[in-house]
Motif scaffolding. Structure first.
Motif, PDB file in Angstrom:
ATOM      1  N   ALA A   1       8.716  33.293 -19.364  1.00  0.00           N
ATOM      2  CA  ALA A   1       9.919  32.529 -19.696  1.00  0.00           C
ATOM      3  C   ALA A   1      11.168  33.137 -19.069  1.00  0.00           C
ATOM      4  CB  ALA A   1      10.074  32.413 -21.208  1.00  0.00           C
ATOM      5  N   ILE A   2      11.208  34.454 -18.965  1.00  0.00           N
ATOM      6  CA  ILE A   2      12.353  35.084 -18.298  1.00  0.00           C
ATOM      7  C   ILE A   2      12.349  34.694 -16.829  1.00  0.00           C
ATOM      8  CG2 ILE A   2      13.245  37.304 -17.463  1.00  0.00           C
ATOM      9  CD1 ILE A   2      12.634  38.429 -20.277  1.00  0.00           C
ATOM     10  N   GLY A   3      11.187  34.746 -16.201  1.00  0.00           N
ATOM     11  CA  GLY A   3      11.088  34.358 -14.789  1.00  0.00           C
ATOM     12  C   GLY A   3      11.407  32.897 -14.565  1.00  0.00           C
ATOM     13  N   GLY A   4      10.805  32.028 -15.361  1.00  0.00           N
ATOM     14  CA  GLY A   4      11.048  30.590 -15.219  1.00  0.00           C
ATOM     15  C   GLY A   4      12.467  30.207 -15.566  1.00  0.00           C
ATOM     16  N   GLY A   5      12.977  30.761 -16.671  1.00  0.00           N
ATOM     17  CA  GLY A   5      14.342  30.460 -17.091  1.00  0.00           C
ATOM     18  C   GLY A   5      15.369  30.947 -16.084  1.00  0.00           C
ATOM     19  N   ALA A   6      15.179  32.165 -15.584  1.00  0.00           N
ATOM     20  CA  ALA A   6      16.111  32.709 -14.587  1.00  0.00           C
ATOM     21  C   ALA A   6      16.089  31.857 -13.317  1.00  0.00           C
ATOM     22  CB  ALA A   6      15.764  34.161 -14.264  1.00  0.00           C
ATOM     23  N   SER A   7      14.913  31.407 -12.919  1.00  0.00           N
ATOM     24  CA  SER A   7      14.800  30.551 -11.727  1.00  0.00           C
ATOM     25  C   SER A   7      15.573  29.251 -11.902  1.00  0.00           C
ATOM     26  CB  SER A   7      13.336  30.233 -11.432  1.00  0.00           C
ATOM     27  OG  SER A   7      12.623  31.402 -11.143  1.00  0.00           O
ATOM     28  N   LEU A   8      15.483  28.679 -13.092  1.00  0.00           N
ATOM     29  CA  LEU A   8      16.193  27.419 -13.355  1.00  0.00           C
ATOM     30  C   LEU A   8      17.698  27.621 -13.489  1.00  0.00           C
ATOM     31  CD1 LEU A   8      13.671  25.765 -15.834  1.00  0.00           C
ATOM     32  CD2 LEU A   8      14.017  25.224 -13.418  1.00  0.00           C
ATOM     33  N   ILE A   9      18.113  28.788 -13.976  1.00  0.00           N
ATOM     34  CA  ILE A   9      19.551  29.092 -14.080  1.00  0.00           C
ATOM     35  C   ILE A   9      20.129  29.322 -12.691  1.00  0.00           C
ATOM     36  CG2 ILE A   9      21.228  30.803 -14.908  1.00  0.00           C
ATOM     37  CD1 ILE A   9      19.305  31.184 -17.369  1.00  0.00           C
ATOM     38  N   ILE A  10      19.419  30.082 -11.882  1.00  0.00           N
ATOM     39  CA  ILE A  10      19.879  30.384 -10.518  1.00  0.00           C
ATOM     40  C   ILE A  10      19.913  29.127  -9.661  1.00  0.00           C
ATOM     41  CG2 ILE A  10      19.243  31.590  -8.376  1.00  0.00           C
ATOM     42  CD1 ILE A  10      18.093  33.820 -10.230  1.00  0.00           C
ATOM     43  N   SER A  11      18.906  28.274  -9.850  1.00  0.00           N
ATOM     44  CA  SER A  11      18.779  27.063  -9.046  1.00  0.00           C
ATOM     45  C   SER A  11      18.599  25.854  -9.970  1.00  0.00           C
ATOM     46  CB  SER A  11      17.581  27.205  -8.101  1.00  0.00           C
ATOM     47  OG  SER A  11      17.365  26.038  -7.389  1.00  0.00           O
ATOM     48  N   PRO A  12      19.700  25.358 -10.566  1.00  0.00           N
ATOM     49  CA  PRO A  12      19.596  24.259 -11.528  1.00  0.00           C
ATOM     50  C   PRO A  12      18.999  22.967 -10.967  1.00  0.00           C
ATOM     51  CG  PRO A  12      21.766  25.261 -11.635  1.00  0.00           C
ATOM     52  CD  PRO A  12      21.075  25.833 -10.433  1.00  0.00           C
ATOM     53  N   ASN A  13      18.934  22.848  -9.647  1.00  0.00           N
ATOM     54  CA  ASN A  13      18.316  21.653  -9.074  1.00  0.00           C
ATOM     55  C   ASN A  13      16.787  21.775  -9.018  1.00  0.00           C
ATOM     56  OD1 ASN A  13      17.845  23.379  -6.931  1.00  0.00           O
ATOM     57  ND2 ASN A  13      19.069  22.229  -5.455  1.00  0.00           N
ATOM     58  N   GLY A  14      16.260  22.930  -9.451  1.00  0.00           N
ATOM     59  CA  GLY A  14      14.819  23.128  -9.540  1.00  0.00           C
ATOM     60  C   GLY A  14      14.129  23.494  -8.245  1.00  0.00           C
ATOM     61  N   SER A  15      14.881  23.576  -7.154  1.00  0.00           N
ATOM     62  CA  SER A  15      14.273  23.810  -5.837  1.00  0.00           C
ATOM     63  C   SER A  15      13.596  25.177  -5.726  1.00  0.00           C
ATOM     64  CB  SER A  15      15.311  23.649  -4.733  1.00  0.00           C
ATOM     65  OG  SER A  15      16.330  24.618  -4.872  1.00  0.00           O
ATOM     66  N   LEU A  16      14.093  26.162  -6.449  1.00  0.00           N
ATOM     67  CA  LEU A  16      13.530  27.513  -6.371  1.00  0.00           C
ATOM     68  C   LEU A  16      12.077  27.559  -6.837  1.00  0.00           C
ATOM     69  CD1 LEU A  16      14.373  30.389  -5.550  1.00  0.00           C
ATOM     70  CD2 LEU A  16      15.045  30.772  -7.916  1.00  0.00           C
ATOM     71  N   ILE A  17      11.743  26.717  -7.809  1.00  0.00           N
ATOM     72  CA  ILE A  17      10.353  26.699  -8.293  1.00  0.00           C
ATOM     73  C   ILE A  17       9.666  25.357  -8.040  1.00  0.00           C
ATOM     74  CG2 ILE A  17      10.604  28.562  -9.978  1.00  0.00           C
ATOM     75  CD1 ILE A  17      10.945  26.491 -12.151  1.00  0.00           C
ATOM     76  N   GLY A  18      10.267  24.556  -7.194  1.00  0.00           N
ATOM     77  CA  GLY A  18       9.629  23.303  -6.788  1.00  0.00           C
ATOM     78  C   GLY A  18       9.581  22.223  -7.853  1.00  0.00           C
ATOM     79  N   MET A  19      10.607  22.158  -8.689  1.00  0.00           N
ATOM     80  CA  MET A  19      10.685  21.109  -9.707  1.00  0.00           C
ATOM     81  C   MET A  19      11.777  20.123  -9.317  1.00  0.00           C
ATOM     82  SD  MET A  19      10.096  23.160 -13.272  1.00  0.00           S
ATOM     83  CE  MET A  19      10.213  21.671 -14.243  1.00  0.00           C
ATOM     84  N   PRO A  20      11.415  18.929  -8.902  1.00  0.00           N
ATOM     85  CA  PRO A  20      12.426  17.950  -8.486  1.00  0.00           C
ATOM     86  C   PRO A  20      13.219  17.414  -9.683  1.00  0.00           C
ATOM     87  CG  PRO A  20      10.211  17.012  -8.356  1.00  0.00           C
ATOM     88  CD  PRO A  20      10.053  18.452  -8.728  1.00  0.00           C
ATOM     89  N   LEU A  21      14.462  17.099  -9.445  1.00  0.00           N
ATOM     90  CA  LEU A  21      15.348  16.601 -10.506  1.00  0.00           C
ATOM     91  C   LEU A  21      14.869  15.291 -11.124  1.00  0.00           C
ATOM     92  CD1 LEU A  21      18.910  17.449  -9.138  1.00  0.00           C
ATOM     93  CD2 LEU A  21      17.768  18.419 -11.139  1.00  0.00           C
ATOM     94  N   PHE A  22      14.093  14.485 -10.399  1.00  0.00           N
ATOM     95  CA  PHE A  22      13.647  13.207 -10.963  1.00  0.00           C
ATOM     96  C   PHE A  22      12.770  13.418 -12.206  1.00  0.00           C
ATOM     97  CE2 PHE A  22       9.982  13.804  -8.106  1.00  0.00           C
ATOM     98  CZ  PHE A  22       8.923  13.471  -8.954  1.00  0.00           C
ATOM     99  N   LEU A  23      12.258  14.625 -12.387  1.00  0.00           N
ATOM    100  CA  LEU A  23      11.480  14.912 -13.597  1.00  0.00           C
ATOM    101  C   LEU A  23      12.330  14.797 -14.859  1.00  0.00           C
ATOM    102  CD1 LEU A  23       9.366  18.004 -12.441  1.00  0.00           C
ATOM    103  CD2 LEU A  23       8.559  15.659 -12.777  1.00  0.00           C
ATOM    104  N   LEU A  24      13.631  14.909 -14.712  1.00  0.00           N
ATOM    105  CA  LEU A  24      14.551  14.859 -15.854  1.00  0.00           C
ATOM    106  C   LEU A  24      15.078  13.464 -16.158  1.00  0.00           C
ATOM    107  CD1 LEU A  24      16.650  18.077 -15.127  1.00  0.00           C
ATOM    108  CD2 LEU A  24      14.808  17.798 -16.798  1.00  0.00           C
ATOM    109  N   LYS A  25      14.593  12.451 -15.453  1.00  0.00           N
ATOM    110  CA  LYS A  25      15.171  11.109 -15.604  1.00  0.00           C
ATOM    111  C   LYS A  25      15.082  10.568 -17.032  1.00  0.00           C
ATOM    112  CE  LYS A  25      11.061   8.687 -14.067  1.00  0.00           C
ATOM    113  NZ  LYS A  25      10.375   8.108 -12.971  1.00  0.00           N
ATOM    114  N   LYS A  26      14.090  10.961 -17.812  1.00  0.00           N
ATOM    115  CA  LYS A  26      13.961  10.480 -19.199  1.00  0.00           C
ATOM    116  C   LYS A  26      14.451  11.522 -20.205  1.00  0.00           C
ATOM    117  CE  LYS A  26      10.682   7.100 -18.150  1.00  0.00           C
ATOM    118  NZ  LYS A  26      10.550   5.802 -18.539  1.00  0.00           N
ATOM    119  N   SER A  27      15.158  12.523 -19.723  1.00  0.00           N
ATOM    120  CA  SER A  27      15.687  13.570 -20.595  1.00  0.00           C
ATOM    121  C   SER A  27      17.203  13.441 -20.690  1.00  0.00           C
ATOM    122  CB  SER A  27      15.313  14.950 -20.040  1.00  0.00           C
ATOM    123  OG  SER A  27      16.194  15.328 -19.016  1.00  0.00           O
ATOM    124  N   PRO A  28      17.827  14.142 -21.614  1.00  0.00           N
ATOM    125  CA  PRO A  28      19.293  14.099 -21.709  1.00  0.00           C
ATOM    126  C   PRO A  28      19.990  15.014 -20.699  1.00  0.00           C
ATOM    127  CG  PRO A  28      18.382  15.403 -23.498  1.00  0.00           C
ATOM    128  CD  PRO A  28      17.215  14.837 -22.743  1.00  0.00           C
TER     129      PRO A  28
END
Length: 151
Positions: A21-48
């Motif tokens: 969680a520290i690794g994943g959370g830090a990756s998402l904080i550093i790269s909020p667009n998800g590119s650092l861990i390969g998570m595209p922003l469209f995954l959040l389309k049904k989220s707030p």
């Protein structure tokens, strides 16, 4: 002997959760667009959320830093008036109680993630199993006895 094996198992489970969680959370904080861990922003389309910053902060703190602190608290059993106020089990040390809380937070996290993504992956199953394992080990009588307050 059984109690220390159970305690060590609980510490390992929480430590594993914390590192991921520290690794994943830090990756998402550093790269909020998800590119650092390969998570595209469209995954959040049904989220707030518009990006991964807030989920990254929550992941980092609640499932990363908190279990990391718990690992040391389970070993040292420090007293703390502040966290003791949040302990719903008066007869148990707060570190044990917060281990239970952490498992339920992880369950809620995975449930919300599956709901927002409207998908289930093997990682969801893995982390749900980890939450159940944390609960199972923490609730073992031998582990409970280590964290029971003396009357």
């Amino acid at each position: 002997m059984k109690s220390t094996i159970g305690r060590n198992c609980l510490i390992l489970l929480l430590g594993f959760l914390s590192l991921g969680a520290i690794g994943g959370g830090a990756s998402l904080i550093i790269s909020p667009n998800g590119s650092l861990i390969g998570m595209p922003l469209f995954l959040l389309k049904k989220s707030p959320f518009h990006d991964f910053l807030i989920p990254g902060i929550v992941l980092f703190l609640l499932l990363g830093v908190a279990p990391f602190v718990l690992v040391f608290a389970l070993i040292r059993k420090p007293a703390s008036e502040f966290v003791e106020k949040l302990n719903c089990y008066d007869d148990m040390h707060w570190a044990w109680t917060f281990s239970i809380y952490t498992a339920f937070i992880l369950i809620a996290w995975i449930q919300l993630e599956m709901m927002f993504l409207q998908a289930v992956s093997w990682l969801h199953t893995f982390y749900m199993s980890l939450a159940i394992a944390i609960l199972f080990v923490a609730l073992l009588p031998a582990v409970r006895s280590l964290y029971q307050k003396s009357s």
